[in-house]
Design an enzyme around this catalytic site. Structure first.
Site, mmCIF file in Angstrom:
data_model
loop_
_atom_site.group_PDB
_atom_site.id
_atom_site.type_symbol
_atom_site.label_atom_id
_atom_site.label_comp_id
_atom_site.label_asym_id
_atom_site.label_seq_id
_atom_site.Cartn_x
_atom_site.Cartn_y
_atom_site.Cartn_z
ATOM 1 N N ASP A 52 0.909 -1.244 -0.022
ATOM 2 C CA ASP A 52 0.049 0.102 -0.131
ATOM 3 C C ASP A 52 0.645 1.172 -0.041
ATOM 4 O O ASP A 52 0.365 2.419 -0.086
ATOM 5 C CB ASP A 52 -1.178 -0.136 1.064
ATOM 6 N N SER A 53 2.232 1.039 0.132
ATOM 7 C CA SER A 53 3.048 2.122 -0.185
ATOM 8 C C SER A 53 2.838 2.655 -1.567
ATOM 9 O O SER A 53 3.428 3.792 -1.914
ATOM 10 C CB SER A 53 4.727 1.673 -0.100
ATOM 11 N N ASP A 91 -1.227 -5.955 -0.379
ATOM 12 C CA ASP A 91 -1.651 -5.329 0.999
ATOM 13 C C ASP A 91 -3.188 -5.298 0.923
ATOM 14 O O ASP A 91 -3.717 -4.573 -0.019
ATOM 15 C CB ASP A 91 -0.851 -4.073 1.154
ATOM 16 N N LYS A 121 -1.535 -9.333 2.807
ATOM 17 C CA LYS A 121 -0.988 -8.712 4.077
ATOM 18 C C LYS A 121 -1.698 -7.849 4.749
ATOM 19 O O LYS A 121 -2.183 -6.850 3.994
ATOM 20 C CB LYS A 121 0.405 -8.199 3.660
ATOM 21 N N GLU A 123 -1.713 -5.344 8.545
ATOM 22 C CA GLU A 123 -0.899 -4.586 9.526
ATOM 23 C C GLU A 123 -1.547 -4.969 11.161
ATOM 24 O O GLU A 123 -2.615 -4.891 11.175
ATOM 25 C CB GLU A 123 -0.716 -3.263 9.333
ATOM 26 N N GLU A 189 8.802 -4.216 10.743
ATOM 27 C CA GLU A 189 9.269 -2.911 10.115
ATOM 28 C C GLU A 189 9.989 -2.141 11.586
ATOM 29 O O GLU A 189 9.150 -1.981 12.290
ATOM 30 C CB GLU A 189 8.191 -2.027 9.415
HETATM 31 O O1 KIV Z 1 3.378 -0.998 1.609
HETATM 32 C C1 KIV Z 1 4.721 -1.459 1.558
HETATM 33 O O2 KIV Z 1 5.428 -1.216 0.633
HETATM 34 C C2 KIV Z 1 4.984 -2.313 2.924
HETATM 35 C C3 KIV Z 1 6.680 -2.497 2.830
HETATM 36 C C4 KIV Z 1 7.035 -1.294 3.266
HETATM 37 C C5 KIV Z 1 6.739 -3.766 3.933
HETATM 38 O O3 KIV Z 1 4.183 -2.735 3.656
#
Ligand code: KIV
Length: 272
Positions: A52-53, A91, A121, A123, A189
């Site tokens: 989600d980056s 994510d 994934k 969080e 992280e």
């Molecule tokens: O969204 C992302 O890129 C991440 C990584 C930094 C692990 O969750």
């Protein structure tokens, strides 16, 4: 193309677990589109993360919390089409899984349907254990993400290392909770290197570090950081630039502009 150890068969979670058992490190990079997914798969990256980056580096939002499930689904589907044999993790965006197990399973199944990714994934540690169990019961593979969790940046008081001193117990408890709930792997992280290494020693599932030192089973970076394609925002201490893609791209664009301005492009060989 030589020198790349491209996996010849599809990378599965079981392969990554087997690597852990053999103390063999592996690499994960973020990817957000077909072409970079292809390049990273050709380079032999075992696992691609549609992070989600994307909120920051693709869409230019200020926080990861702005990206929607729809946006992640389009990016994820493109990555899967280019990923070759790499395992693709996508994510779950903020706001699509926190409210209930039902909401979480619905969002995750929609993302998997629309993208063809292999794993989701989310969080959170202890607090997300029920969600992880629900996803496993629905037949999905799950990667947990503990330590600094960007979706909770305001709740955590900013971009801060997690698990220092007395907070180390919470990181251990979070890891134990996600393992117990059935997570297949876990991202650490921004946590102290010694702590991440010590948890990794006894953790039965692969640990993936970002700002967590060299003692985790795998490492992940946002590719824009890894290859220095500036995307605005801060550059964390844990990043190393392995290339200069931003400079290369800028030079190529400037050379193209100059050739157009000077009338040297297109030449006869580019014309019909
Ligand atoms: O969204 C992302 O890129 C991440 C990584 C930094 C692990 O969750």
């Amino acid at each position: 193309m030589t020198g790349y150890l491209t996996p010849t068969t599809k990378v599965r979670v079981s392969d990554l677990k087997a690597k852990k058992a053999r103390s063999e490190a592996w690499a994960m990079l973020t990817a957000y589109d077909y072409s970079t997914a292809r390049v990273f798969a050709e380079a032999g990256i075992e696992c691609l993360l549609v992070g989600d980056s994307a909120a920051n580096v693709v869409f230019g939002y200020e926080t990861t919390n702005k990206v929607s499930l729809d946006e992640m689904a389009y990016l994820g589907a493109a990555v899967v089409r280019g990923a070759g044999n790499a395992l693709v993790v996508v994510d779950l965006p903020f706001g699509t899984y926190e409210a209930s197990d039902e909401q979480c399973v619905k969002s995750a199944t929609e993302l998997i349907h629309r993208t063809g990714a292999h794993m989701v994934k989310l969080e959170g540690g202890e607090r997300m254990a029920p969600r992880i169990s629900a996803l496993k019961n629905a037949g999905l593979a799950v990667c947990a993400h503990v330590g600094f969790t960007p979706q909770s940046v305001d709740n955590l008081g900013g971009f801060k290392v997690q698990g220092r001193d007395a907070a180390a117990g919470q990181l251990r408890a979070d890891t134990e909770a996600v393992v117990e709930a059935g997570a297949d792997m876990v991202v650490f992280e921004m946590v102290p290197a010694e702590l991440a290494a010590s948890i990794t020693e006894t953790c039965p599932i692969p640990t993936i570090g970002i700002g967590a030192g060299g003692g985790t089973d795998a490492q992940v970076l946002v590719w824009h950081d890894m290859a220095d394609l500036p995307a605005g925002g801060r550059r964390p201490k844990f990043v190393r630039q392995f290339g200069e893609v931003g400079a290369e791209l800028r030079n190529a664009a400037a050379a193209f502009k100059q050739a157009v301005h000077e009338g040297t492009f297109p030449a006869a060989e580019h014309s019909f």
